[in-house]
Enzyme design. Structure first.
Site, PDB file in Angstrom:
ATOM      1  N   CYS B 432       0.851  -1.198   0.000  1.00  0.00           N
ATOM      2  CA  CYS B 432       0.000   0.000   0.000  1.00  0.00           C
ATOM      3  C   CYS B 432       0.878   1.237   0.000  1.00  0.00           C
ATOM      4  CB  CYS B 432      -0.906   0.012   1.231  1.00  0.00           C
ATOM      5  SG  CYS B 432      -2.262  -1.164   1.160  1.00  0.00           S
ATOM      6  N   GLU B 434       4.096   1.150   2.163  1.00  0.00           N
ATOM      7  CA  GLU B 434       5.202   0.816   3.041  1.00  0.00           C
ATOM      8  C   GLU B 434       6.542   1.099   2.374  1.00  0.00           C
ATOM      9  OE1 GLU B 434       2.022  -0.602   2.532  1.00  0.00           O
ATOM     10  OE2 GLU B 434       2.643  -2.682   2.715  1.00  0.00           O
TER      11      GLU B 434
END
Lengths: 301, 787
Positions: B432, B434
């Site tokens: 997502c 990170e």
């Protein structure tokens, strides 16, 4: 201390001049345009706006109203505007936000505190602050205070005006105004008076003088089908703009029929029901016409 | 360039293919493990099982394909991993019939499971072992929805590749392994034997992928021999040649580079069902040298390169995320498997990473309009505005891609964690949002953490009002608290208590994977596993990070703000009245509206609320950051939700921000849906008050109406909004460009809106594939309009 009456301050305005801007909306306007999409901008006084779709019929407004202006009728709460003094007590009690006082008195410092919050965004986008309304020039001392404060703070300023103001007022504002967003509506004198409530002579004269002084001007023409998109008005507009001492871009703004609920919420009649937003094709045709007339046309904005 | 007929057909085939569950991998693994065998170390055993799989799985080449290889026997035929998570027959029925993210499971597959897979693996899978190792406190907290556990159905992974495969063939990797083996010091290193076993495993795994590629070459030659069309025959011959060269050797061409990566991708995701699939990372930077060289010597045109990239894109879309059930399906309810291709960013020397290949890839993203792979732009102050402007035009088309990351801040985040500056610059974002040092870091997301639920416990003296269970420590009856600070301290005590439980569990789980499911193939790709002779799961990577993902910062801010403002400052509601209102799920709507509409709320650039956000952030940061994991690294925080804010909301009762029981929480670092009322600049300023630089990623969703981006002023506004947010040190922002009316229409009439794609969390998804609660949540997100 100079104060003024505003009805809104909106951040991330990107269609009121260059870059990312904060637009400060003054309350009170000398015009009464039939298509006005901000009817709450017209009166300089506080107004009560109702949003019945949010009402939960809890009756708190009726309980607190000192004038007994809110009464239950068939399980709904009806406000008698004649009895209402716009004191705002009911708004405090309405947790559903179905009632709102439109308009608030601000000091220059209070407005500047909001404006300053988005400084980073103005700097990155070459944006700034736009004073709009209503008509900012109706509150010249307050406007001047804000313009000066913005210039002191190093911010770009734009003044969105209908042009219906004394020349002296323009003269006072001009040194602190980087850009004028100047509205044109109808070229015909009588027609203008009929549809906006005032004649257009002063508006056009002011524009001519501002242009002659070399002010930076973006002209804005809202296109309202059946009101000002006829061939004669387009021709007259083109001729007037072409004859200005200095060229100015002409922004074409399509009419949006989005204000009907606002009129109802303010208890005002909506004078132009049933007018549709002009089609893209129509807007492009008009843009094409002005371009051929030698004008610098921008669609939207 | 318009899609070629080939690409259009392959794309359509990918879109139309229904995800099915394939039992092939499960069968092959069962066959392998059922063979009689002697004593084997775990890495060698895993490597041999991988070799068996690669030698026996079906090889698939579709008509017209240029890039070849599927994870299953056919597009969207999705393998399972019974050694990790052995699905029950009931699981298979649920997967087959559930309304969202279903996988067709044939009667034959069910039979194979009943006869062969389940009898062999039941009671022996990692999932069962893992739950058995957890403490009763851990189990109670997990079941109450205080946190989730990423590794219960999927393996750690969460990593991305760097540039090494574009320089080295797997034969070169084997040489490096041999050198490492030769250097083993059995006289002085007590771990020399363990290293030897791990290195042997890696060597076998590297060979296994070469075999896999050669099988593709053989099939391509066979198909070529039977192919009547001379054009296609030539293509098949070229595929054969490519697959016999890569991955054994370093790629020589643009095409070989793509095919090599793809084989590696299939290797990693076949070895285990790693989270976030796998990803090439800075694809534009990796491909640029091949592109330039071949364009110069005339062996490639922009058009051919584009077509190859399009074929490569379709390959990702053919691989749905491994089938998830239970809480894992709740927290990550999507087919998307989170391969997030980065564009732009910085080069290793800190200069502008945008190239002509960047723009080529952006064209491909726009033309393909596929859920997978995800795509992002990495925006540095070094990159030109033109780059963001080009991406903004894709964002405007409204399928949520690409998402937008702050490259300069990512470098700061990674160096704060101890990475070298160059490793940080070669890193980027994945999954997502990170961050990671690509090719050099194992950054494991351990699970989501339900921050609002902790506050619910603090309001109830540690008791979970949903079940009545005494879950947390008894931190006192809030009616007795004299100040807001006392209440906040109670929250902090609950927080520390459950972080302890979560970390204890994760430290055990890390060991389980290190001991029983090492991953020699992934290990050989990530520095410095070969040099250290250590597995990726065991601290072999140069950097080893563990994350706990905080959820519901916006909701929790508003909850704290409501209590602080109404109970302790305005005193228009007593604590007792508040607790009764919550217990009764707001029987009195006026109380709910008082809390919802008369509270300073997050997302409005209102210091009264935002100061609480910062306080929550600091408390969470201090509770997690710097704790030691078992791999020689540390725990850090990030703030993102995927779809877990819906699940966490479902297990959380009515809350003091006026949210009724069971409704979703706020997602990422976004404000509560509809609570932000001052426009996007106010949201960004509120959100930027947290120190994103001390996280490993934050996720911010913004919803714009299409009208707001319709013209040049709108596009420029978006570009400068991004620039300003990143100058304020925001980490990430993504945009949904769709109006609520369209979403409502899709809710009413899904059939006519099958192709409507929206941004959910760090990924896009078909709106009609989302749960109805999630659909409503997205509709409720504040919509920034033009005016």
């Amino acid at each position: 201390m100079t104060t003024g009456m505003l009805f809104d301050i909106r951040r991330y305005a990107i269609h009121d001049g260059p870059g990312i801007r904060t637009t400060v909306f003054f309350k009170g306007c000398p015009l009464r345009c039939a298509w006005c999409h901000n009817p709450e901008s017209q009166s300089p006084a506080l107004e009560l706006m109702l949003r019945p779709n949010r009402c939960i019929s809890c009756g708190a407004c009726a309980q607190v109203c000192p004038e007994l202006a809110v009464q239950p009728v068939d399980g709904r709460y009806v406000t008698d505007r004649a009895a209402c003094t716009v004191c705002g007590v009911c708004v405090e009690a309405c947790y559903a936000d179905a009632r709102q006082i439109v308009g608030r008195e601000y000091t220059v410092e209070e407005v500047m505190a909001v404006i300053e919050r988005d400084r980073d965004f103005y700097l990155h986008s070459n944006g700034g602050v736009t004073f709009s309304g209503g008509e900012p020039l109706m509150q010249p001392d307050f406007l001047l205070g804000l313009l000066r404060a913005c210039k002191t703070a190093g911010l770009h300023t734009a003044l969105d005006t209908c042009g219906y103001a004394a020349w002296e007022t323009f003269e006072r504002a001009l040194p602190y105004t980087d850009l004028l967003l100047y509205d044109l509506k109808l070229m015909d004198q009588a027609g203008h008076r009929q549809i906006t409530g005032v004649p257009n002579r002063r508006i056009l004269d002011n524009l001519h003088r501002l242009s002659a002084l070399g002010a930076t001007i973006w002209l804005r023409l809202p296109l309202i089908p059946g009101i000002n998109d006829d061939a004669e008005n387009l021709r007259a507009t083109a001729a007037f703009v072409a004859a200005l001492p200095n060229p100015a871009p002409l922004y074409l703004l399509p009419y949006h029929n989005s204000a009907e609920a606002k009129y109802a919420g303010l208890g005002l009649p909506f004078q132009l029901p049933g007018i549709q937003t002009p089609t893209d094709a129509h807007m492009h045709a008009i843009a094409e016409y002005f371009t051929r007339a030698g004008l610098n046309v921008v669609l939207g904005g | 360039m318009p899609m070629t007929e080939r690409v259009a057909r392959l794309r359509r085939q990918s879109l139309d293919a229904r995800p099915t569950l394939s039992a092939e991998r499960a069968e092959l693994m069962t066959d392998f493990y059922a063979q009689p065998h002697g004593l084997r170390s775990a890495p060698v055993e895993r490597a041999l099982s991988f070799e068996y799989l690669m030698a026996h799985k079906t090889i698939y080449i579709s008509a017209g394909e240029l890039i070849v290889g599927e994870k299953g026997p056919a597009p969207k035929a999705t393998p399972t991993y019974p050694e990790l998570c052995c699905h029950t027959l009931e699981d298979l029925d649920i997967l087959d019939t559930r309304a969202k993210t279903s996988f067709a499971v044939s009667a034959q597959v069910k039979q194979i499971y009943a006869d062969k897979i389940i009898p062999f693996w039941r009671g022996k899978s990692m999932r069962e072992r893992l739950f058995a190792e957890m403490t009763p406190e851990w189990i109670a907290a997990y079941e109450a929805g205080l946190f989730t556990e990423f590794m219960e159905q999927r393996a750690p992974g969460h990593t991305v590749l760097d540039d090494k495969i574009y320089r080295l063939g797997l034969l070169d990797f084997q040489t490096a392994i041999d050198e490492s083996l030769a250097k083993l010091d059995f006289l002085n290193d007590p771990h020399a034997f363990a290293r030897q076993e791990e290195l042997r495993g890696m060597r076998i795994a590297a060979g296994a992928l070469i075999t896999f590629a050669e099988r593709h070459a053989a099939l391509a030659r066979e198909l070529a021999a039977a192919e009547p069309d001379p054009l296609r025959r030539a293509e098949l011959e070229q595929i054969a040649e490519t697959c016999s060269w890569v991955p054994a050797h370093a790629p020589r061409t643009f095409r070989e580079a793509l095919q090599y990566y793809w084989f590696v991708h299939l290797g990693v995701t076949s070895e285990l069902n790693t989270w976030d699939a796998f990803c090439p990372g800075h694809l534009d930077q990796h491909l640029a040298p091949f592109y330039r060289r071949e364009l110069a010597n005339g062996t490639l045109t922009r058009e051919t390169a584009e077509e190859l990239l399009q074929c490569f894109w379709i390959k990702f879309n053919n691989q749905p995320a491994p089938p998830k059930v239970g809480v894992t399906a709740e927290e990550s309810g999507t087919y998307t498997d989170f391969a997030q291709i980065n564009t732009g960013g910085l080069l290793a020397d800190g200069s502008d990473g945008v190239s002509e290949v960047t723009y080529l890839i952006l064209d491909v993203i726009e033309e393909m309009r596929l859920l997978q792979p995800s795509s992002s732009i990495q925006v540095s102050a070094q990159n030109p505005d033109e780059f963001i402007h080009r991406a903004a035009k894709i964002i405007r088309t409204g399928f949520g891609q690409p998402s937008v990351f702050n490259s300069d801040l990512i470098v700061a985040e990674l160096t704060r964690q101890g990475k070298s500056l160059v490793d940080a610059r070669c890193g980027g974002s994945s999954g997502c949002v990170e961050v990671g040092a690509f090719g050099k870091e194992a950054y494991i997301l351990t699970g989501y953490f339900n921050l609002p639920k902790l506050f619910e416990l603090a309001l109830n003296d540690g008791r979970d009002p949903r079940t009545g269970a005494q879950l947390g420590p008894r931190t006192g009856d809030p009616r007795s608290f004299a100040s807001f600070d006392e209440l906040f301290s109670a929250f902090e005590r609950q927080l520390l208590h459950f972080i302890d439980i979560k970390v204890r569990g994760s430290n055990v789980i890390e060991r389980l994977y290190a001991a029983f499911l090492p991953c020699p193939f992934l290990s050989l790709l990530i520095d410095d596993c070969i040099a250290r002779g250590k597995d990726y799961h065991d601290g072999g990577a140069r950097y080893n990070t563990s994350y706990i993902q905080g959820v519901g910062v916006g909701s929790l801010t508003d909850m704290l703000s409501a209590v602080k403002y109404h109970v302790y400052e305005e005193r228009d509601l007593s604590m007792d009245a508040l607790l009764s209102a919550l217990a009764g799920n707001f029987a009195d709507e006026r109380t709910r509206l008082l809390l919802a509409n008369r509270t300073p709320r997050f997302g409005n650039d209102d210091e009264r609320a935002d100061a609480l956000t910062v306080r929550i952030f600091e408390a969470y940061f201090n509770a997690v950051d710097g704790r030691r994991n078992t791999r020689g690294g540390e725990y850090h925080i990030n703030l993102l939700p995927t779809t877990v804010h819906v699940y966490f909301g479902a297990v959380t009762g009515a809350t003091p921000d006026g949210r009724c029981a069971g409704l979703p929480l706020s997602e990422g670092v976004s404000p509560v849906q509809g609570a932000d009322r001052c426009g996007p600049t106010a949201v960004l300023r509120s959100v930027a008050k947290m120190d994103h630089g001390r996280t490993g990623g934050t996720l911010l969703n913004q919803k714009f109406t299409p009208q707001l981006l319709a013209d040049e002023a709108g596009l420029n506004g978006l570009v400068q909004l991004i620039r300003a947010y990143f100058a304020m040190r925001g980490h990430h922002i993504q945009f949904n460009v769709v109006d609520a009316e369209t979403l409502r229409a899709a809710r009413r009439d899904p059939q006519s809106h099958r192709d409507l794609i929206v941004r959910v969390a760090g990924y896009s998804d078909y709106f009609c594939d989302l749960s109805e609660t999630l659909q409503d949540e997205i509709i409720a997100r504040t919509e920034h309009e033009t005016f």
